[in-house]
Write a protein that holds these residues in place. Structure first.
Motif, short mmCIF file in Angstrom:
data_model
loop_
_atom_site.label_atom_id
_atom_site.label_comp_id
_atom_site.label_asym_id
_atom_site.label_seq_id
_atom_site.Cartn_x
_atom_site.Cartn_y
_atom_site.Cartn_z
N GLU A 42 -22.49 -42.92 -7.56
CA GLU A 42 -23.14 -44.09 -6.96
C GLU A 42 -23.33 -43.90 -5.45
OE1 GLU A 42 -20.48 -44.19 -8.92
OE2 GLU A 42 -21.43 -44.97 -10.75
N GLU A 43 -22.30 -43.32 -4.80
CA GLU A 43 -22.40 -43.08 -3.36
C GLU A 43 -23.45 -42.02 -3.05
OE1 GLU A 43 -17.74 -44.06 -2.15
OE2 GLU A 43 -18.34 -42.03 -2.74
N ALA A 44 -23.54 -41.00 -3.90
CA ALA A 44 -24.50 -39.91 -3.68
C ALA A 44 -25.95 -40.40 -3.77
CB ALA A 44 -24.26 -38.79 -4.67
N THR A 45 -26.19 -41.38 -4.62
CA THR A 45 -27.57 -41.88 -4.79
C THR A 45 -27.84 -43.14 -3.99
OG1 THR A 45 -26.86 -43.12 -6.76
CG2 THR A 45 -27.75 -40.90 -7.11
N SER A 46 -26.88 -43.57 -3.19
CA SER A 46 -27.04 -44.84 -2.45
C SER A 46 -28.20 -44.80 -1.47
CB SER A 46 -25.73 -45.19 -1.71
OG SER A 46 -25.41 -44.17 -0.77
N GLY A 47 -28.47 -43.62 -0.89
CA GLY A 47 -29.57 -43.53 0.06
C GLY A 47 -30.92 -43.82 -0.57
N PHE A 48 -31.07 -43.44 -1.85
CA PHE A 48 -32.36 -43.63 -2.52
C PHE A 48 -32.58 -45.09 -2.94
CE2 PHE A 48 -31.27 -39.19 -2.95
CZ PHE A 48 -32.47 -38.56 -2.66
N THR A 49 -31.53 -45.88 -2.92
CA THR A 49 -31.67 -47.30 -3.23
C THR A 49 -31.53 -48.16 -1.97
OG1 THR A 49 -29.30 -47.47 -3.74
CG2 THR A 49 -30.79 -46.99 -5.57
#
Length: 610
Positions: A42-49
Motif C-alpha cells: 500500500e505504501e509503495a503504490t501510495s504515490g500513484f493514488t
C-alpha cells in the motif's frame, strides 16, 4: 535505515549521471524499497493514488486546452507587448506574474497554468523555452512565500504557533519575506539561466524547426488573397442546392475550398464551428459560409446572381480541415495522369488546391493538368484524411508532419470557454467558501475542457499529459515514507539541531534552514515542515529566543527547494518540456537555494527579532 540510505544514494547518483530516464530510475528505487521489505504494498503504490499526482494529470490537460484554444498565445502576446521586445524585461515579467499567481493558488497549479503561456511566448519572441521554464517553476515557489495560503508549509508553522499559544501570523505577514525571495530569485536566476539553460537542438528538432507552418503554406500559395467568404442567407438562390448543381468550375472557373457553419450559444461564450469539404453531393443550407477561390471579378458575378452576401475578409482557419504538401515520387502511378483522374477526392476526400512545379505555382484549371514527377501538391482535407495520405507512401511523400500540424491548429473560437473553465477552477482553489477540494476542481475542469470541445478529440487530451513526469513524482513519493518510517529523517534533523544549538541563535537558524532544505530534496515539503516545525519550536524555547524566525526558516527551507527535479511537482512539470537533466537543477537551483538560505539567515532576525 542503512538499506534506505543506500537506495537513496544510488538513486541520486543515477539522476546526476543522467544516462537513464528519470522515471525509470524512480521506478527502480520504488521496486527496491518494496523488495527489501521497507515499504508495504500500500505504501509503495501510495504515490500513484496521491491527490497531488491526480492533480498533475488534470493540470496537464488544462494546460493543453489553454494551448489548443489559442488562449496561451493571446495572453503571451500581451506579456510580450508589455516587455517591449526586451529579453530581460520578458524574463522579469514571467517571474513576477508567476510569483503573484503562486501567492494565491498552489505552485503546481500555477506552473500548469503558466507553462503553456510561457512556451507560446518563447516561440513568438524567439527565446528558447528552456531559458524560461525552470525560472517559471522556481518563481511559483518563490511566490508561495507572499501569503499565508501560498504554500502548505506556511500553514504548518501557523498551526505550530497557535498550538504553543503564540500570536498567529496574518495573511500578509509573509509578504516582506516573499518579496525579498523574489528579488534574490531574479538576480540569481537571470545570469544562471542565461549561462546554463540554453539547450542545443538535436538534428530532429532542427529539421522540425524548418518545416513550414500552416500560415506559411497559405501565404506561399497566396490562398488568403485569393479567397473570399460568402454567407448563404434566406433569400439566396443556391440555398438547398448541391455543390454539383452549381457547376462553379465550368461556369465561373471558381472552386469552393470549404463550407463552414458557425453557431453561438449563451451570448457567444459557447461557439461551435464545423468545416467540411465541398463534395459534389453536399447540400448548401441557410447560414453556411462558403470559401471561394478564383477570379475576384467572377466571384462578384456569381455572388450577385446567387444573392449571397460577402463577409469581412479573413484568412483561412485550420480547425477540422487542414492543408499540407505532398511530392510525387518518380515512379508514381499518377505521373502523366490528369488531376481530375487522380482519385484524391474519391479515395481520400481530399482537395488539391495548387501545384508547385519547379518555381511555378499553378492555381487555375487544375483538373486538366497532367501530373509530373517531382510535382508538389498542396492538398486540403480533414486532418484524419490527411494523415491517411501519410501512410500511402508508394506514389507520394507527405512533407511535414500532419499530426503535429493538427495539434498546432488552434481552436481559437473555444478560447473564451477555456478561459471561463480555468478561472472557475482557480476560484474553487482560492476561495474557501466554495466547498470543492482542489483535486476535484482540477479534474472537473479538465473533464469540462474535453466535453466542451476545447480539444479536437479525446486522444489530443491524453497526449497533453507528460507521463514521464507523472511517473517520476508518483514513484519518488514513497521514498519520503521510507525515510520517515526508518527514522532517517528524524535522526538527521535532531542531530544537526543538537550540534548547532550551543553556537548561538544565528548559527542555529542557519542550521534549521539547511537541514529542512536538505530533507525537502527527498521528502515532500509539507512532510518536512511537519517534521521540522516542532524541532524548531523546541530549539527556540530552549535557548530563550522567539520562535518566529526559526519557524520562518522551516517554511523557507521546505519551500525553496530547487536543486532536484523531484523535490516539488513544479520542478517535475517543466523537466520534459524544458529538456532538462538532473544536473541542470543543480547548476541553477542549488546556488539559488544556498544564496536564499544565507541571505535569510541575516534578514529573518531583522524582520522577526530573536
Amino acid at each position: 535505515m542503512t538499506e534506505t540510505l543506500v537506495v537513496l544514494l544510488i538513486t541520486v547518483a543515477m539522476f546526476i549521471h543522467g544516462k537513464v530516464r528519470p522515471d525509470l530510475v524512480a521506478l527502480c528505487a520504488l521496486v527496491s524499497l518494496r523488495l527489501l521489505g521497507i515499504l508495504t504494498p500500500e505504501e509503495a503504490t501510495s504515490g500513484f493514488t496521491s491527490s497531488v499526482v491526480v492533480m498533475m494529470v488534470g493540470l496537464f490537460v488544462i494546460g493543453g486546452a489553454i494551448l489548443q484554444t489559442g488562449l496561451a498565445k493571446a495572453v503571451s502576446q500581451r506579456i510580450i507587448k508589455l516587455a517591449g521586445g526586451n529579453d530581460t524585461a520578458l524574463f522579469i515579467l514571467v517571474v513576477l506574474v508567476t510569483a503573484v499567481v503562486g501567492a494565491f493558488i498552489s505552485n503546481t497549479g500555477t506552473v500548469a497554468l503558466m507553462m503553456p503561456i510561457v512556451v507560446s511566448m518563447a516561440a513568438q519572441s524567439g527565446i528558447q523555452a528552456s531559458r524560461l521554464l525552470m525560472p517559471l517553476a522556481f518563481a511559483s515557489s518563490l511566490g508561495g512565500m507572499l501569503t499565508l495560503i501560498g504554500t502548505p508549509p506556511n500553514l504548518v508553522i501557523q498551526e505550530s504557533l497557535i498550538e504553543h499559544g503564540y500570536k498567529p501570523l496574518e495573511f500578509f505577514s509573509f509578504t516582506p519575506v516573499g518579496i525579498i525571495c523574489i528579488v534574490i530569485g531574479i538576480i540569481v536566476m537571470f545570469p544562471l539561466s542565461k549561462l546554463f539553460l540554453y539547450k542545443k537542438k538535436n538534428a530532429g528538432s532542427e529539421t522540425d524547426g524548418h518545416r513550414k507552418t500552416l500560415e506559411e503554406l497559405a501565404e506561399e500559395y497566396n490562398l488568403s488573397n485569393g479567397v473570399r467568404r460568402y454567407i448563404i442567407t434566406d433569400s439566396s438562390d443556391i440555398k438547398e442546392k448541391t455543390v454539383a448543381e452549381l457547376n462553379l468550375r465550368n461556369t465561373y472557373g471558381l472552386s469552393i475550398l470549404e463550407i463552414r457553419n458557425e453557431s453561438n450559444l449563451r451570448g457567444g461564450l459557447i461557439r461551435n464551428v464545423t468545416q467540411s469539404i465541398a463534395t459534389p453531393e453536399k447540400i448548401l443550407a441557410k447560414g453556411d459560409i462558403i470559401y471561394l477561390m478564383g477570379s475576384k471579378e467572377r466571384m462578384d458575378e456569381f455572388a450577385k446572381k446567387a444573392r449571397i452576401k460577402k463577409m469581412d475578409g479573413k484568412g483561412m482557419d485550420f480547425y477540422d480541415l487542414g492543408i499540407t504538401e505532398i511530392v510525387l515520387v518518380p515512379r508514381s502511378r499518377l505521373i502523366g495522369t490528369k488531376l481530375a483522374g487522380s482519385g484524391f477526392r474519391e479515395k481520400y476526400n481530399i482537395n488539391v488546391l495548387g501545384i508547385k512545379r519547379n518555381k511555378d505555382y499553378i492555381m487555375d484549371n487544375l483538373a486538366d493538368k497532367r501530373l509530373l514527377a517531382g510535382d508538389v501538391l498542396l492538398v486540403q482535407g480533414k486532418w484524419s484524411n490527411i494523415e491517411k495520405l501519410d501512410h500511402e507512401e508508394t506514389d507520394w511523400v507527405v512533407l511535414g508532419h500532419p499530426e503535429k500540424h493538427a495539434m498546432q491548429a488552434t481552436l481559437d473560437y473555444k478560447a473564451p470557454l477555456a478561459a471561463v473553465i480555468m478561472l472557475a477552477m482557480v476560484a474553487a482553489m482560492v476561495f474557501d467558501f466554495i466547498p470543492i477540494p482542489p483535486s476535484t476542481a482540477v479534474i472537473t475542469a479538465g473533464l469540462l475542457t474535453v466535453l466542451t470541445g476545447c480539444f479536437r478529440n479525446i486522444n489530443a487530451a491524453y497526449n497533453t499529459v507528460n507521463w514521464e513526469s507523472i511517473i517520476l513524482i508518483a514513484a519518488m513519493m514513497p521514498m519520503s515514507i521510507a525515510l520517515e518510517k526508518t527514522g532517517t529523517s528524524a535522526l538527521i534533523s535532531h542531530s544537526l539541531v543538537e550540534a548547532l544549538g550551543s553556537m548561538g541563535p544565528t548559527v542555529l537558524l542557519c542550521g534549521i534552514y539547511f537541514t529542512t532544505s536538505l530533507l525537502t530534496m527527498f521528502i515532500s515539503n509539507t512532510a518536512t515542515a511537519v517534521l521540522m516545525a516542532p524541532i524548531a519550536m523546541t530549539a527556540a524555547i530552549e535557548i530563550g529566543a522567539s520562535p518566529y524566525p526559526f519557524l520562518f526558516a522551516v517554511t523557507l527551507g521546505a519551500s525553496m527547494c530547487f536543486a532536484s527535479p523531484f523535490s516539488t511537482p513544479p520542478n517535475a512539470l517543466v523537466m520534459h518540456a524544458g529538456g532538462y537533466r538532473f544536473s541542470d537543477y543543480i547548476k541553477v537551483g542549488l546556488p539559488l537555494q544556498i544564496i536564499i538560505g544565507i541571505a535569510m539567515t541575516f534578514i529573518l532576525p531583522l524582520l522577526f527579532e530573536f
